[in-house]
Design an enzyme around this catalytic site. Structure first.
Site, mmCIF file in Angstrom:
data_model
loop_
_atom_site.group_PDB
_atom_site.id
_atom_site.type_symbol
_atom_site.label_atom_id
_atom_site.label_comp_id
_atom_site.label_asym_id
_atom_site.label_seq_id
_atom_site.Cartn_x
_atom_site.Cartn_y
_atom_site.Cartn_z
ATOM 1 N N CYS A 52 0.345 3.708 2.920
ATOM 2 C CA CYS A 52 0.924 3.105 4.214
ATOM 3 C C CYS A 52 2.405 3.158 4.311
ATOM 4 O O CYS A 52 2.875 3.478 5.087
ATOM 5 C CB CYS A 52 0.627 1.438 4.335
ATOM 6 S SG CYS A 52 -1.230 0.963 3.956
ATOM 7 N N CYS A 67 0.737 -1.354 0.063
ATOM 8 C CA CYS A 67 0.158 -0.086 0.015
ATOM 9 C C CYS A 67 0.879 1.380 0.052
ATOM 10 O O CYS A 67 1.579 1.491 0.940
ATOM 11 C CB CYS A 67 -0.941 0.168 1.179
ATOM 12 S SG CYS A 67 -1.357 1.507 1.759
#
Length: 146
Positions: free
Chosen positions: A68, A65
């Site tokens: 992230c 991600c």
């Protein structure tokens, strides 16, 4: 109060009836069931409870991600100023699970996750989502004691 005693050249430190300052419990879980177990285990304590939902890591330690990846160092730095007696549960979510629109993280009435990363102060309405998690001032505010 820290008491020092010497015994055969070794120094031993004892803390007498004092809670340890800035005790922060870090718990890492994989998946929804482990997340629920961790919440159950620590939520009955007097800890300030936080949860971070983030993309799982690959063999090289990198998340799938992109948001992230950007948020991780910001959140990690901010954890240094978590209030005393805090618990941060980090729940890693793999990509196939997250992409399933019927996954438990999305469907949970308590969580209702719409995106990752999401950082929540459990028991409150306070949460940061996606790019907000990469903003140091916002993360620090979420971690502040009330």
């Amino acid at each position: 109060a820290v008491v020092s005693t010497q015994s055969t050249g070794n120094v031993k430190l004892f803390i007498e009836n004092q809670p340890m300052a800035n005790v922060v419990k870090r718990v890492t879980v994989n998946g929804f069931t482990e997340y629920l177990r961790a919440v159950e285990e620590y939520s009955n304590s007097s800890l300030h409870m936080f949860a971070l939902f983030t993309g799982a890591l690959d063999e090289q330690g990198k998340s799938w991600c992109p948001d992230c990846v950007r948020a991780d160092p910001v959140i990690e730095e901010a954890t240094k100023s978590l209030p005393e007696c805090s618990c941060l549960i980090t729940a890693y979510i793999d990509r196939p699970t997250w992409k399933d629109m019927n996954n438990n993280f999305r469907k949970s009435t308590d969580l209702q996750l719409k995106c990752i990363p999401t950082l929540i102060k459990l028991g409150t309405e306070k949460r940061l989502q996606e790019k907000e998690c990469a903003k140091k001032a916002l993360v620090s505010m979420l971690f502040e004691e009330e």
